[in-house]
Structures are given as C-alpha cells and as structure tokens.
Design a protein around this motif. Structure first.
Motif, mmCIF file in Angstrom:
data_model
loop_
_atom_site.group_PDB
_atom_site.id
_atom_site.type_symbol
_atom_site.label_atom_id
_atom_site.label_comp_id
_atom_site.label_asym_id
_atom_site.label_seq_id
_atom_site.Cartn_x
_atom_site.Cartn_y
_atom_site.Cartn_z
ATOM 1 N N TYR A 302 17.044 -17.120 23.738
ATOM 2 C CA TYR A 302 16.909 -15.661 23.588
ATOM 3 C C TYR A 302 15.903 -15.219 24.651
ATOM 4 O O TYR A 302 14.754 -15.645 24.672
ATOM 5 C CB TYR A 302 16.432 -15.310 22.179
ATOM 6 C CG TYR A 302 16.226 -13.814 21.955
ATOM 7 C CD1 TYR A 302 17.244 -12.903 22.222
ATOM 8 C CD2 TYR A 302 15.009 -13.335 21.474
ATOM 9 C CE1 TYR A 302 17.063 -11.550 22.019
ATOM 10 C CE2 TYR A 302 14.808 -11.969 21.279
ATOM 11 C CZ TYR A 302 15.843 -11.080 21.543
ATOM 12 O OH TYR A 302 15.656 -9.745 21.352
ATOM 13 N N MET A 303 16.381 -14.364 25.545
ATOM 14 C CA MET A 303 15.608 -14.000 26.737
ATOM 15 C C MET A 303 15.267 -12.513 26.683
ATOM 16 O O MET A 303 16.158 -11.680 26.508
ATOM 17 C CB MET A 303 16.490 -14.304 27.956
ATOM 18 C CG MET A 303 15.900 -13.988 29.302
ATOM 19 S SD MET A 303 17.129 -14.350 30.601
ATOM 20 C CE MET A 303 17.033 -16.120 30.713
ATOM 21 N N THR A 304 13.991 -12.192 26.805
ATOM 22 C CA THR A 304 13.603 -10.780 26.780
ATOM 23 C C THR A 304 12.750 -10.454 28.000
ATOM 24 O O THR A 304 12.120 -11.344 28.587
ATOM 25 C CB THR A 304 12.794 -10.441 25.514
ATOM 26 O OG1 THR A 304 11.615 -11.237 25.494
ATOM 27 C CG2 THR A 304 13.609 -10.674 24.263
ATOM 28 N N CYS A 305 12.750 -9.178 28.365
ATOM 29 C CA CYS A 305 12.011 -8.800 29.569
ATOM 30 C C CYS A 305 11.562 -7.350 29.525
ATOM 31 O O CYS A 305 12.333 -6.466 29.140
ATOM 32 C CB CYS A 305 12.901 -9.025 30.797
ATOM 33 S SG CYS A 305 12.175 -8.412 32.318
ATOM 34 N N ASP A 306 10.331 -7.123 29.924
ATOM 35 C CA ASP A 306 9.798 -5.789 30.181
ATOM 36 C C ASP A 306 10.145 -5.471 31.630
ATOM 37 O O ASP A 306 9.510 -5.960 32.550
ATOM 38 C CB ASP A 306 8.282 -5.817 29.939
ATOM 39 C CG ASP A 306 7.553 -4.621 30.539
ATOM 40 O OD1 ASP A 306 8.208 -3.742 31.142
ATOM 41 O OD2 ASP A 306 6.319 -4.583 30.415
ATOM 42 N N ALA A 307 11.197 -4.666 31.816
ATOM 43 C CA ALA A 307 11.717 -4.437 33.174
ATOM 44 C C ALA A 307 11.040 -3.271 33.880
ATOM 45 O O ALA A 307 11.334 -2.978 35.026
ATOM 46 C CB ALA A 307 13.224 -4.209 33.114
ATOM 47 N N GLY A 308 10.146 -2.577 33.163
ATOM 48 C CA GLY A 308 9.428 -1.484 33.799
ATOM 49 C C GLY A 308 10.154 -0.151 33.664
ATOM 50 O O GLY A 308 11.107 0.000 32.897
ATOM 51 N N ALA A 309 9.691 0.817 34.437
ATOM 52 C CA ALA A 309 10.106 2.209 34.238
ATOM 53 C C ALA A 309 11.501 2.523 34.784
ATOM 54 O O ALA A 309 12.139 3.477 34.341
ATOM 55 C CB ALA A 309 9.084 3.143 34.870
ATOM 56 N N TYR A 310 11.956 1.760 35.767
ATOM 57 C CA TYR A 310 13.263 2.042 36.373
ATOM 58 C C TYR A 310 14.053 0.750 36.515
ATOM 59 O O TYR A 310 13.478 -0.332 36.564
ATOM 60 C CB TYR A 310 13.078 2.742 37.737
ATOM 61 C CG TYR A 310 12.299 4.032 37.579
ATOM 62 C CD1 TYR A 310 12.885 5.140 36.968
ATOM 63 C CD2 TYR A 310 10.966 4.117 37.976
ATOM 64 C CE1 TYR A 310 12.168 6.308 36.777
ATOM 65 C CE2 TYR A 310 10.236 5.288 37.788
ATOM 66 C CZ TYR A 310 10.846 6.379 37.181
ATOM 67 O OH TYR A 310 10.131 7.534 36.974
ATOM 68 N N SER A 311 15.363 0.881 36.621
ATOM 69 C CA SER A 311 16.233 -0.304 36.582
ATOM 70 C C SER A 311 16.161 -1.168 37.824
ATOM 71 O O SER A 311 16.181 -2.387 37.729
ATOM 72 C CB SER A 311 17.690 0.125 36.423
ATOM 73 O OG SER A 311 17.954 0.387 35.089
ATOM 74 N N SER A 312 16.148 -0.529 38.985
ATOM 75 C CA SER A 312 16.246 -1.289 40.222
ATOM 76 C C SER A 312 17.321 -2.367 40.068
ATOM 77 O O SER A 312 18.453 -2.067 39.702
ATOM 78 C CB SER A 312 14.890 -1.881 40.593
ATOM 79 O OG SER A 312 14.982 -2.619 41.786
ATOM 80 N N TYR A 313 16.991 -3.627 40.315
ATOM 81 C CA TYR A 313 17.980 -4.704 40.264
ATOM 82 C C TYR A 313 18.070 -5.414 38.920
ATOM 83 O O TYR A 313 18.673 -6.498 38.846
ATOM 84 C CB TYR A 313 17.677 -5.732 41.361
ATOM 85 C CG TYR A 313 18.280 -5.400 42.696
ATOM 86 C CD1 TYR A 313 19.590 -5.786 43.012
ATOM 87 C CD2 TYR A 313 17.559 -4.710 43.660
ATOM 88 C CE1 TYR A 313 20.151 -5.491 44.237
ATOM 89 C CE2 TYR A 313 18.110 -4.402 44.888
ATOM 90 C CZ TYR A 313 19.414 -4.803 45.180
ATOM 91 O OH TYR A 313 19.960 -4.506 46.399
ATOM 92 N N ALA A 314 17.499 -4.825 37.858
ATOM 93 C CA ALA A 314 17.560 -5.504 36.557
ATOM 94 C C ALA A 314 18.978 -5.922 36.160
ATOM 95 O O ALA A 314 19.174 -7.049 35.693
ATOM 96 C CB ALA A 314 16.940 -4.622 35.475
ATOM 97 N N PRO A 315 20.000 -5.059 36.368
ATOM 98 C CA PRO A 315 21.351 -5.483 35.972
ATOM 99 C C PRO A 315 21.853 -6.706 36.746
ATOM 100 O O PRO A 315 22.750 -7.415 36.269
ATOM 101 C CB PRO A 315 22.215 -4.250 36.290
ATOM 102 C CG PRO A 315 21.245 -3.100 36.267
ATOM 103 C CD PRO A 315 19.964 -3.656 36.800
ATOM 104 N N ALA A 316 21.284 -6.961 37.924
ATOM 105 C CA ALA A 316 21.670 -8.165 38.676
ATOM 106 C C ALA A 316 20.854 -9.368 38.211
ATOM 107 O O ALA A 316 21.381 -10.467 38.046
ATOM 108 C CB ALA A 316 21.450 -7.930 40.169
ATOM 109 N N VAL A 317 19.561 -9.144 37.991
ATOM 110 C CA VAL A 317 18.689 -10.238 37.556
ATOM 111 C C VAL A 317 19.147 -10.761 36.196
ATOM 112 O O VAL A 317 19.187 -11.968 35.953
ATOM 113 C CB VAL A 317 17.218 -9.756 37.513
ATOM 114 C CG1 VAL A 317 16.327 -10.778 36.825
ATOM 115 C CG2 VAL A 317 16.720 -9.479 38.932
ATOM 116 N N ILE A 318 19.544 -9.849 35.321
ATOM 117 C CA ILE A 318 19.967 -10.265 33.981
ATOM 118 C C ILE A 318 21.327 -10.966 34.019
ATOM 119 O O ILE A 318 21.712 -11.648 33.071
ATOM 120 C CB ILE A 318 19.988 -9.054 33.005
ATOM 121 C CG1 ILE A 318 19.850 -9.550 31.563
ATOM 122 C CG2 ILE A 318 21.242 -8.225 33.189
ATOM 123 C CD1 ILE A 318 19.696 -8.429 30.551
ATOM 124 N N GLY A 319 22.034 -10.815 35.123
ATOM 125 C CA GLY A 319 23.267 -11.578 35.297
ATOM 126 C C GLY A 319 22.992 -12.992 35.762
ATOM 127 O O GLY A 319 23.681 -13.937 35.366
#
Lengths: 435, 159
Positions: A302-319
C-alpha cells in the motif's frame, strides 16, 4: 560478452558541446541580453493556503522605472497549466495553494527596481487550514486543495492471486518504508527571456528540458495558436526532471506581451528551490512472502504520497512506482495500491527515476528482511530471484532480451572479492548483511 | 548612490569600471564587462560556479564587493584560453569527459588553473581538496579529478 567493433559504444568521443562549455562561450539563459530589455520578478504568497481578499498593486505601478505590474486579470488566454493535469495557475485567481504561489508579476528597468516594486505590493489573505500531511488530506473534514477531493491520482496493480498465495509462503515479512521529499538542486537556477519579434511571434529562450511543452503552455496562456509561439532551449545547467515543468516561461511571455519589450527573468537560488518541483516522498507499507528456499511468492504493498499542491508528473510517477515494487526480482503474485494526495506542500514532479528509486527502498529493504528471516545471505536471496531472460514482470511482460542483472551481480561479487574482501565478507554473512 | 571607479586587471588587461558601491564582483564581471562565463549558482559562496582567480587564488565572486577588487589581478575563463583555443586544462576537461551541463565548468577549470599554477604535480588527494569548493550536480567528480590530473601530467610533458 563478445566485443564487437561498434561505431559509438566503447569508442572515445568528445562531447559535442564541450568546446563552448570549456571556453565559457556557451550561452545559458541568464547570459542573454537584448536592447531595451526589462527585468521581471514575481510577487509570491507567504502563506500556504488562503483566499486573496485584496491585492493592491497601485504603489508598485506608480514607481518610476516600473513597466508593468500584472495579476491574473491580465491573462488573455488560459490561466491553468500543468504537464498532465491543468491544475496550476500562471497567476493566482481563486486561492493560494502553497507557500510561494505566484500572485503578481513585475517588469522594470533594473533588477533593483523589480525588487523595490515587489516590496510595494500589498496583499490581504483569508487564511485556510494548511494541509501538510497525506493523512490529514485524506480525512473527510479536511479542506480540499482542489475541487471536492484531495485524492490527486490512484493506481492499482494486480498480478497473479496475492490473497491465495500467502498459504504457500514459509516466511512473511511486513515493514513500512518512507522516502523523503528532495530538491533537484540543478546548479543553474531557472532563467529565461521572452520577446515579440517583427512578425509578432512570441519567442521564449529558456533553461528547460521541455521546449515543446513550454510552447503549448505559452500559446494557451496567451490565447494564440501554437505557431505564434517559439520556444528555444538555452544551454541548460542541469535539470534532472526539475526543468520539465513551467518556470519563468509564462510570466516572461505575459510581461513581454504587455510591455512590447524583451523581459528577462532569473530566479534566485531560494526562489528556484521554493517553487521548482520535488521528488515525491512515498510511504510504502509492504508485505512480502517467500518459500523456505528463498523464492518470492507474493508482494502486497500500500503506497501513499503527499504529492504537494499541484499534479505536475504525479500521474506518471504513480504509474512507474507500483510496477517496480518488486524490483528486478521474479514474483508470481503482486498487488500494489497507490494513492497520491494533494496537500499545501511544495509540488512534486519528475525526478530521475520517476518513482522507481522510491520503490527500490522498499523492495531492497524487503529482500534484506527476508534474507534475515530465512538465515540466507542478502546476496544469495537476490541471485535466487533475479530477473533473467524469460522472466515475466508484474505487468505481464516477458523479458525477452538484454537482462544483465544476474551477470552484474556475479561480476560485482567477484570484483568485490578482489578489491574489498572485508566488505564482501560482511555482505555474505547472514546476520548483519545488507546492501 | 554615488558611483565609484574600480581599477583592476581583468584577463591581463587593465580596466576602470564605474559602478555602484554595493555591486558584487560577480555582477561587475557579468554586466559591466560582459564576461558571462562567470556563473551565478547560489549567491552565497557555496557552489563555486562564480569562481574567478583573484590575485592567484580561486575566489567566489558572489561574495566579493566589486570595490574590493581595486588593484587586483582577476582571471575569468575568457582569460584562460590561448589564441582562442583551449589551454591544457580546458582540453583535459574535454578529453576526460569532465563536462556535462557545463554550468559548473568555468569555476571548476579556474580552480584547477589556480591549483596547477602553485602545484604542478598534485596528488589525487590534493586535487580533491582543491576542488572541494566547486559543486557539480551532473557527472559526479571522478572525471573532473581525472581531468585535472591529466592536465597536470600533460603540462609537465608527460602525455
């Protein structure tokens, strides 16, 4: 490995741009000067989460030598950008979402005047509770950073049958790993210059890793077709993923549009560090099972992350992070559920490895823990499970060629025996071993 | 603010520059003398990108007021090359692959030049010590150390 005579591999080549770089003639973004050029700066929020109640720019505008002071109302096109989700404003319109959000921009004749004008801008906030942890972000009663949920993005990986696999395990280890937020600290702070040319095309010369993306965002912000914008990458002083997002491009272009003069912006180190993207801090709660002879049977994370205020590359990192959760090891049953949340912390984005280094902290820690539980050496358990040609990874892909991990481990072991026998000895011990 | 005039030698030529007294040497070199090889990385003397050779010593020019340069002898990367061609240190940085993004390179080369002027045959440890004030974020330091040792060897006629 046979040594063929390759054109590039194993040949000495002098790096193409190294002559200009050793001569000092390579032109970085801050080195550009143009006739009639203005300098730009940004008025940034000093609170992490707030509505802007009042913004007074009149005193700054009245300062002699100031060419323009602009807020979001000056933006002719779109005031939302972002590499995947368009969730970041060029200039704050509805609310501040992090310390350092851009509220207004100033262009003036000298950097000193920019500084002085920024000091004359007055703002009044209505502060909101700042979300500074993943846990608080996910609570029902927490204020929402964007829209009606703080869930930024989720991903679920399911391979084999994890639930049925546990009974086949002789040993199970459970641990939680956390990695920290990190700044790229590229040696050249972000910088750029924008100007309208004779054809009315907006030109932006900038320190960037992403000129085509930059062009699209500048065009959208200006509300013009992409062929009215030209972005040129200046020689760029390091990026490591941190210069994939927008830095000064939009602000320079907006002020160049209004003043009809070239506008140059050079961030200070502190400004650059404050607002550039960061490495995602990831927490991984992981359960790993193996047989008594050391073969991996199941991984559940189970992986969780505080990605901060804006998405930037979060959808890629989470992939990337979940598909690498077992690392370079064979495992027939894998589950990884990942949740990245919006908070009011610095924005996280691309950073060498896109989440894979974070996953490595987890899978390597689990391999050591398994080795200890099974009384095996940390090296041995890795060699037993190492990917080879024919291995199938948790995405279902079969590795059909070029899998050098086992060779690398073997050669590293042999080299270590030669040059650092004592360290290798420690590594081979079952008790205190660890990589 | 009353301007002051700074007289110094920059890249082997005497100059007189009229500046505001609160100007940093870094800005005088970049803005007034257009010597843009001098890079600003951190503005607080930590990263070494703005290094110049100041009376023979490598100095971070972001931490020096321009007025302090009165009478000084200053060398920037522009003053190192010979007839528009790379000198032995510059060539060694190219040949050893010690250049990546290039932003730290001017400071690295000038620190190396200052070291080799005093110590033409440094040990690897001495090179590491001398270069310790210059940060590189791309390559790591192995090739940079290799380049300085290669330059020293070539300068002594070894290669």
């Amino acid at each position: 490995m046979s040594m063929k005579n390759y054109a590039v591999l194993a040949q000495d080549h002098v790096k193409v741009d190294s002559l200009e770089k050793v001569m000092g003639t390579a032109k970085f973004a801050a080195d550009y000067k143009m006739p009639d050029m203005l300098y730009g700066g940004v008025f940034r929020s000093t609170v992490p989460h707030a509505y802007v109640k009042k913004l007074n720019m009149e005193k700054a505008r009245a300062l002699p030598g100031v060419a323009c002071v602009l807020d979001h109302t000056a933006i002719p096109g779109k005031n939302r950008f972002g590499i995947i989700f368009k969730d970041e404003p060029c200039l704050v319109d509805d609310k501040v979402r992090r310390y350092g959000d851009a509220i207004a921009v100033v262009a003036a004749e000298t950097p000193e005047l920019v500084h002085e004008a920024l000091g004359l801008i007055e703002v009044e906030y209505e502060e909101l509770e700042a979300i500074s942890t993943f846990e608080r972000a996910m609570e029902e009663d927490s204020p929402k950073v964007h829209g009606n949920t703080n869930v930024n993005v989720t991903k679920h990986l399911e391979y084999g049958n994890v639930d049925e696999a546990w009974e086949k395990c002789d040993v199970i280890v459970e641990n939680t790993y956390s990695t920290h937020i990190l700044s790229h600290m590229f040696i050249e702070p972000d910088a750029g210059i924008a100007y309208l040319d004779e054809q009315g095309i907006m030109n932006v010369i900038v320190s960037t890793q992403n000129p085509h993306y930059d062009r699209n965002e500048v065009a959208a912000m200006l509300g013009v077709p992409q062929n009215r914008v030209r972005v040129k990458q200046a020689v760029t002083g390091g990026g490591f993923g941190g210069k994939l997002d927008i830095s000064v491009q939009l602000h320079c272009a907006l002020m160049a549009l209004y003043t009809k003069r070239p506008v140059k912006m050079v961030r200070s180190r502190s400004e650059s560090t404050m607002v550039s993207s960061k490495r995602h801090p990831v927490t991984m709660k992981c359960k790993t099972g193996a047989t008594k002879d050391g073969k991996l049977v199941a991984v559940d994370c189970y992986m969780t992350c505080d990605a901060g205020a804006y998405s930037s590359y979060a959808p890629a990192v989470i992939g990337r992070a979940p598909v690498h959760i077992v690392g370079p090891y064979e495992c027939p049953n894998v589950r990884c559920h990942a949740v990245f949340a919006y908070t009011n912390n610095p924005m996280c984005g691309a950073f060498r490895g896109f989440g894979v280094p974070q996953a490595a902290v987890c899978h390597e820690g689990q391999m050591n823990a398994l080795a200890k539980a099974l009384n095996m050496s940390p090296l041995e358990i890795r060699m037993i499970n190492a990917h080879h040609v024919g291995s199938v990874i948790p995405t279902g892909q079969e590795l059909t060629e070029s899998v050098g991990f086992l060779d690398t481990l073997t050669q590293a072991r042999d080299k270590a025996a030669e040059v650092m026998p004592e360290a290798l000895d420690r590594l081979m011990k079952t008790e205190e071993g660890g990589l | 603010m009353n301007k002051i005039t700074v007289h110094c030698t920059v890249n082997h030529k005497p100059v007189a520059v009229e500046i505001d007294p609160n100007k940093r040497l870094l800005d005088m070199l970049r803005e007034d003398l257009n010597l843009t090889s001098v890079k600003e990385g951190c503005s607080e003397g930590e990263c070494g990108a703005c290094t110049v050779i100041f009376n023979g010593e490598p100095v971070t020019s972001c931490c020096v007021l321009a007025g302090q340069a009165e009478g000084a002898d200053i060398i920037t990367l522009e003053g190192v090359s010979v007839d528009g061609k790379p000198d032995v240190v510059q060539q060694a940085f190219m040949d050893a692959g010690a250049v990546q993004c290039g932003f730290c390179t001017p400071g690295m080369i000038l620190t190396a030049e200052a070291l080799l002027a005093k110590n033409p045959a440094p040990t690897e440890e001495e090179v590491k010590q001398a270069m310790s004030g210059n940060l590189c974020r791309c390559t790591g330091y192995a090739k940079i150390v290799e380049a300085v040792l290669l330059a020293a060897e070539r300068a002594r006629g070894g290669v």
